[in-house]
Write an enzyme that holds these catalytic residues in place. Sequence first.
Site, PDB file in Angstrom:
ATOM      1  N   ASP A  48       0.861  -1.171   0.000  1.00  0.00           N
ATOM      2  CA  ASP A  48       0.000   0.000   0.000  1.00  0.00           C
ATOM      3  C   ASP A  48       0.906   1.233   0.000  1.00  0.00           C
ATOM      4  OD1 ASP A  48      -2.207   1.656   0.067  1.00  0.00           O
ATOM      5  OD2 ASP A  48      -3.172   0.601   1.717  1.00  0.00           O
ATOM      6  N   TYR A  49       0.296   2.383  -0.153  1.00  0.00           N
ATOM      7  CA  TYR A  49       1.002   3.668  -0.264  1.00  0.00           C
ATOM      8  C   TYR A  49       2.023   3.807   0.868  1.00  0.00           C
ATOM      9  CZ  TYR A  49       1.065   8.703  -1.485  1.00  0.00           C
ATOM     10  OH  TYR A  49       1.408   9.975  -1.897  1.00  0.00           O
TER      11      TYR A  49
END
Length: 762
Positions: free
Chosen positions: A304-305
């Site tokens: 994820d980011y």
Amino acid sequence: MFDTRISRRAALMGAGAFAAWMHNPARAMLWQAGALPVPAFIDGLIARMTLAEKAGQLTLMPAAWGGGVATALNPAGNGPSFDGQLDEVRQGRLTGVFNGNGAEMARRMQTAAMTQSRLKIPLLFAADVIHGHRTIFPVPVGEAASFEPGLAERTARAASYEAAAAGIDWTFAPMVDIARDQRWGRTMEGAGEDVLLGELIAEARVRGFQGKDLKDDDAMLACAKHFAAYGAAEAGLDYNTVDISERTLREVYLPPFKAALDAGVLSFMASFNEISGVPSTGNGWLMEEVLRGEWAYQGFVVSDYTGDMEMIDHGFAADAREAAKLAFLAGVDMSMTSGFYRDHLPDLVEKGEVPVARMDASVRRVLAMKARLGLFDDPFRRIDVKREKARSRTKPTLALAREAGRKSIVMLKNEGDLLPLPKAGKRIAIIGPFASGQHDINGPWVVYGDNGQAVDLATGVKAAVADKGLVTVVEGSGVEAPVPGGIEAAVAAARAADVVLLAIGESENLSGEAQSRAEIVVPAPQMALAEAVAAVGKPVVVVLKNGRALALAGAVVQAPAILVTWFLGSESGHAIADVLFGDYSPTGRLPCSFPRSPGQQPYSYAHKPTGRPNPPGDLQPYKAHYRGIPNSALFPFGHGLTYGRIEYSGLSVAPSMAWDGELVVSAKVTNRGSRAVEEVVQLYTHDRVASVTRPVRELKAFRKVALAPGASEVVTFRLRRDNLLFIGRENKPIVEPGKFDVWIAPSAETEGVRGSFELARA
């Protein structure tokens, strides 16, 4: 053009004929049968790549040329300019970008990759297409309220049809996290609290996004996220610690991911949270042993980011280099946003800390996916500026948005048959911060949609009534702050009206990522407005806007009629008006339980009984309940009313089921009302005695039944031994003989009709 009609198979799934499918061994063979092919040229390509170019194929960055909401989500200051990003493309330092600015941006970047980079490897363009692209559909938890997996498949198909035309190859959806704590803001992005409903919606959305063939120019790669147990964050606090047993992980939080995999999903996203002390981004047991080992997953995993970067703040990695090493060796193939893989993997391989074979395996997965998307055949297959415009907000997609909106609405109350309202002769006051205006309509997690193009409540109501002059609109209050003179104006409007539509609830920035709420209530200024309007004495219909279950109180819960309208997207106002005025009888059911108090969180209907359950009736001391309230929901999972009067009767169930046999369970469902309706008939079971304690109820199947006025239908379900599986003491699925309770009911906490049966020994 995409087809908004529901397929026969999807209809059967939505109608409850999925019981056998859910536990059929053939289901587990789907992934093996469709094993990800690796074209012969890919290994030759990998052999020509430098370590830096390999690391580039494992690096995904936010698009420098975003615009609008995309820029807010991915600030340009966090990375290079667009020209700088083009230079990275030419150097082979990027596998692709996400949340970019449409087909023109993608065309320029892909042209650079295909004409100016050394190896001419096509870029991959990704985006957060969560509940629509330009046409916005209800937030996923709202759409789950339809209890129609086929609808979720069709809206995902429509979103893919639009987004792929804008050059998007890959969406970061569906989110399949189970959410049993409504304080968690990302409840809005999933299917709610139930495992079975979560599995069915996960499968449906994967099929919708990916279509029949990923090479089609209207198909996108789906991504199951967030792996795993992100929805179990302690206290519903986003990004927080998760500490649960392996049994709970396997029984509650992993099944929707396995369902997505069995439906053919080809990318997974690691979750931000840790599980029992190990961040998911660095969790080799989760990624390698479970996902790739037990489940034989052959796609790729993306962080994820900045998920790899965040392991430093977790206290799990000392620095960027170690974070890259831990994430990569744990099985995360691609790094999103941090740049850690690009910056550190080449050196880690050169120093022998990461085997080059591991790096090549990850690159092979990514390149094989690009091939499966058809990008090596035609890098521009989804990049067409004219097609982007032609597919945007078409009549069919907007019609589907309206259909999805009205099917997502849940009617909690309708005392005295206040609803539906007549279209003529009534003075209507629409009061509240969501009464009108181009704001807070689409909902959270919309990158490309525009509230300015969405239909607000006042517009929808005025379009439905015979005389627009009888409709008055008053703001009354802000979302979280009073409006000077607002309550006085609202009271005056209520006095002059025959009926009040009270449009209150959550704004877009009160729900979604990073929007955990300690108090899941209607904000105080709106409650003051509700109390003042209720005191006038006119009939009040609460039109609730929300991205999660709320603890309703005071004048809101005492209102004679309550509609849960979530965030319904582009056609919101029209969809709500369809239900308000009876053009559509509400069919939605709650996918998450509405608690009696915020302090009940986390709460799920499928809770354990404890050793001291309160018996039916009054609250007793030294039993499992909070002071003053029972251990039940105010409005439970599965609850929702229609414009009919539904009765359940005549349960039929055999006293026993053979070990290798099938049990038929049926009941008569009757509409005693004067309007045609659709009832969501639900089947629940409870295992009375087991080697591991079992929930008080578990949903096993449901079916949507159309009933004309006065009509009855015998609704039949079939149970087999596999429907009674649970995770045993060895953390493996088992079934045990014994006595089971069974309900066919309109919700998880109503009796409906109840019986029991015995599962015989083998």
